[in-house]
Design a protein around this motif. Structure first.
Motif, mmCIF file in Angstrom:
data_model
loop_
_atom_site.group_PDB
_atom_site.id
_atom_site.type_symbol
_atom_site.label_atom_id
_atom_site.label_comp_id
_atom_site.label_asym_id
_atom_site.label_seq_id
_atom_site.Cartn_x
_atom_site.Cartn_y
_atom_site.Cartn_z
ATOM 1 N N ASP A 664 1.388 -1.192 0.158
ATOM 2 C CA ASP A 664 0.201 0.006 -0.082
ATOM 3 C C ASP A 664 0.998 1.151 -0.356
ATOM 4 O O ASP A 664 0.310 2.374 -0.906
ATOM 5 C CB ASP A 664 -1.258 -0.017 0.913
ATOM 6 C CG ASP A 664 -1.993 -1.050 1.253
ATOM 7 O OD1 ASP A 664 -2.312 -1.653 0.145
ATOM 8 O OD2 ASP A 664 -2.696 -1.574 1.800
ATOM 9 N N GLN A 668 1.021 4.529 -2.548
ATOM 10 C CA GLN A 668 0.636 5.553 -2.051
ATOM 11 C C GLN A 668 1.727 6.859 -2.546
ATOM 12 O O GLN A 668 0.632 7.797 -2.632
ATOM 13 C CB GLN A 668 0.313 5.412 -0.589
ATOM 14 C CG GLN A 668 -1.325 4.919 -0.545
ATOM 15 C CD GLN A 668 -1.955 4.721 1.325
ATOM 16 O OE1 GLN A 668 -0.772 4.611 2.042
ATOM 17 N NE2 GLN A 668 -2.968 4.352 1.060
ATOM 18 N N SER A 672 1.726 6.795 -7.034
ATOM 19 C CA SER A 672 0.332 8.284 -6.287
ATOM 20 C C SER A 672 0.713 9.356 -6.366
ATOM 21 O O SER A 672 0.716 10.719 -7.271
ATOM 22 C CB SER A 672 -0.675 7.699 -5.461
ATOM 23 O OG SER A 672 -1.450 8.855 -5.804
#
Length: 732
Positions: A664, A668, A672
């Motif tokens: 994750d 993130q 991202s």
């Protein structure tokens, strides 16, 4: 008697086609037309004179250096108007000069007066007519001389005469290059699919060897739009030659669907006879044998009637298609001009142009990041621009491979890391279901292949991202308990029932050894996807190669490389923190998983000692163990084994939490934030703010129009003017 006109509507349509040719539309879209071609000594000029009633001036060097459009129209007053249709690529100055040439003659035509007009026309077009005349450009021109012949006995007919093909240059006047130029000019007219070719050949030569017929066959392989016009029949004195001509005309030989016609030229010594006198002499000649057998295909009158019918037929047939092609070509021309944007002659217009381009880039990028594909045609024409969709697929492959293969060794078979039974119910419900091996292999293979293709395409990324695709191997089948025991033995102290904190750190660092290459390959792949997206979108939004190349090479590549390097550095930072630091977590799932594993381990140890309740109580079911057995269940284990089992349960529980956490965090923070959504992400590098920071020198370098671009813009603008005027003509 003049040939009767076929109707005002037909006359209007032919007039429209003539007007289209004057607008130079014929250089853009094929127009219905009659083109007369032949060698210089074929009698072509005599045929044209008889067809049009226009006597070309008999002076050396005239009427042979350019295409000549001769239009005949019925009018009570006899007159001739001569003008010039400029070549398509003429600049404005030359175009105005050529359009300014216009001469008009009323009444009977005088040879000397015509010769002077043709001489002036040649000078206006810059044609060299004398040997070693360096004041003029060349011996031939791409301009068209337009001759309008009006008279009471005329009927609407337009024919185009092109220079006669020649094979030997004239020293000081024509060159070998001129030979090729004329041949190419003739071929260009003949290749027009709406052109009726009149191939003029003398009767006293072997037709099969005529080069003009070979050129016509190359342009019209099926022979559906070529007509042979045989001249000088009076010079065909041998019976065998005449018989061969008769066979051609009646269709026994040759493949021309329009057939052959025979016309008689005036003699070389005849310089005073009128058209009527020559027509009478021709009629008398063809009343003799063997010409009477083909009388319907002999004489200029029969040829003229046939040509008018053919021209009318092809004009009616093709006019709707001509109109449609003009509309289509105009739409394409306007679209090309729109894509080029307004002219960029100064810094203000250059900054405005780049600003609009940057705004469009960011608008499309936001749609790509939000998966808002419905409103952008680009996403249909190029699905690879669906950036967020491609990135999510890439992340899913990474997560699946990470879960299935990222650990070096299998955990104990009784607590396999791939089994969903290891987690408590809440964890199991929220985890991504494991993919099948076949799907996993297929998606991983596609990812590797795509990465290799992008790596080969963008060499500027080689020193930033990993230079090889990484295929994550399966975990070793040897259970990790053996390695835990080794590490515990090598680091144990005087502790009773506990273990050193370095055991977990050592085991975790070893078990996560594949995390680094797998993660760096994943981030490299993500960077390549982003880089490919930026370049693709720039190509779509900026079709002008010069601007695009300057934007890419001078403005974008270096800043993008800096941003990509930051993303890779942050991925390495996360790896160093996760793998190099002390294992720690505040996630309550860690304790849930740990307690569950301890309970399962205890249950497995007591399974063989349990009793089935159904054997003793019919009304009850299930298995149970006695308290005495529970009290003694751990008595048979030595301290080392007990501690190592505790280490395994703690380590496996922590590994699961750390694994999910890391997948994750990579998305993130690296994907991202650093690559997609952060304020300094690469996809936001090219925006209006960047354009505003450019100095004048940079603006000129990137957005200034080079000569090739200016020429293309001017060509498109001229084309739009011609096509717009043509559209008014065809719709009138």
């Amino acid at each position: 008697m003049p040939v009767k006109e076929t109707g005002l509507g037909n006359h209007a349509m032919l007039t429209k086609i003539d007007k289209l040719r004057e607008l130079n539309v014929g250089s853009l879209i094929p127009l219905p037309q009659l083109v007369v071609v032949g060698d210089q000594s074929s009698g072509k000029s005599s045929v044209l004179e008889s067809l049009t009633g226009f006597s070309f001036p008999r002076a050396p060097g005239l009427c042979t250096r350019y295409a000549t459009q001769i239009t005949c129209c019925r009018d009570p007053v006899t007159s001739v108007a001569i003008s010039i249709i400029p070549r398509p690529d003429a600049n404005e100055e030359l175009k105005m000069k050529l359009l300014g040439f216009h001469r008009h003659i009323d009444g009977e035509l005088d040879n000397d007066e015509l010769a002077n007009i043709f001489h002036e026309a040649n000078l206006t077009m810059g044609i060299r007519m004398k040997t070693n005349d360096i004041s003029q450009i060349g011996a031939f021109s791409q301009d068209i001389l337009k001759i309008e012949v009006n008279g009471p006995e005329q009927n609407h007919l337009t024919v185009i005469d092109v220079p006669g093909i020649f094979r030997v240059p004239t020293p000081g006047l024509t060159t070998e290059t001129d030979i090729t130029l004329v041949e190419n000019m003739v071929k260009s007219y003949m290749s027009n699919r709406r052109t009726i070719i009149l191939a003029v050949m003398p009767c006293n030569v072997d037709i099969a060897t005529q080069e003009i017929l070979k050129l016509a066959e190359a342009a019209d392989a099926e022979g559906t739009r070529t007509m042979g016009v045989l001249t000088k029949p009076d010079l065909a004195t041998e019976i065998a030659t005449r018989d061969a001509i008769i066979d051609l005309v009646v269709g026994k030989k040759g493949h021309l669907k329009l057939g052959y016609y025979v016309v008689k030229n005036r003699s070389a010594d005849d310089s005073s006879s009128t058209l009527a006198e020559r027509a009478a002499a021709e009629k008398a000649f063809f009343m003799d044998l063997p010409w009477t057998a083909i009388g319907d295909r002999c004489g200029i009158s029969a040829l003229k009637r046939r040509l008018r019918d053919i021209l009318m037929k092809i004009s009616k047939q093709e006019f709707p298609f001509v109109k449609a092609e003009i509309e289509q070509r105009l739409r394409k021309c306007e679209a090309n001009l729109e894509s080029m944007g307004p002219t960029r002659a100064d810094q203000g217009s250059q900054r405005q142009y780049l600003g609009r381009l940057a705004t469009s880039f960011q608008t499309t990028t936001q749609a790509a990041l939000n998966a808002n594909y419905a409103g952008e045609r680009l996403f249909r024409s190029d699905p690879d621009l669906k950036l967020i969709t491609r990135m999510i697929k890439l992340q899913n492959v990474f997560a699946n491979v990470f879960r299935e293969h990222a650990h070096m060794q299998q955990f104990d078979a009784s607590s396999d890391a791939n089994s969903s039974s290891d987690d408590n119910n809440e964890v199991s419900e929220n985890r991504t279901p494991p993919v099948s091996n076949d799907v996993d292999k297929s998606e991983s293979k596609k990812t590797v292949v795509a990465f290799k293709a992008l790596l080969a395409k963008y060499c500027e990324l080689h020193d930033i991202i990993v230079d090889k695709a990484y295929r994550c191997p399966k975990p070793d089948n040897k259970p990790i308990m053996d390695r835990i025991t080794e590490v515990f033995d090598s680091s144990r102290g005087p502790d009773l029932g506990t273990f050193s904190g370095t055991v977990l750190s050592t085991i975790f660092e070893e078990q996560s050894e594949k995390w680094e290459p797998l993660t760096l390959f994943h981030v490299s792949n993500a960077i390549a996807l982003v880089h490919d997206f930026i370049f693709r979108l720039l190509c779509h939004l900026c079709p002008e190669k010069q601007v695009r190349d300057q934007l890419w090479d001078s403005l974008l590549v270096d800043p993008l490389r800096v941003l990509y390097r930051k993303a890779m550095d942050h991925a390495r930072f996360l790896l160093s923190i996760e793998r190099g630091g002390r294992p720690s977590t505040f996630n309550h799932y860690f304790n849930d998983i740990l307690q569950k594993k301890r309970g399962e381990r205890l249950a497995r140890s007591l399974e063989n000692k349990s009793i089935d309740l159904a054997d003793h109580y019919r009304e009850r079911s299930g298995r149970y163990v006695s308290l005495e057995i529970l009290r003694s269940s751990a008595m048979n284990k030595d301290n080392e084994k007990q501690v190592c089992e505790d280490i395994l349960d703690i380590f496996e529980s922590y590994y699961k939490v750390a694994q999910k956490r890391f997948v994750d965090i990579v998305y993130q923070q690296v994907i991202s934030h650093f690559l997609l959504d952060g304020d300094e992400s690469p996809v936001k590098a090219f925006g209006p703010d960047m354009v505003m920071r450019l100095n004048d020198e940079q603006l000129e370098l990137i957005a200034g129009e080079d000569e090739e671009f200016k020429k293309r813009r001017m060509t498109l603008q001229q084309e739009r003017v011609s096509l717009s005027a043509a559209l008014k003509v065809v719709r009138a």
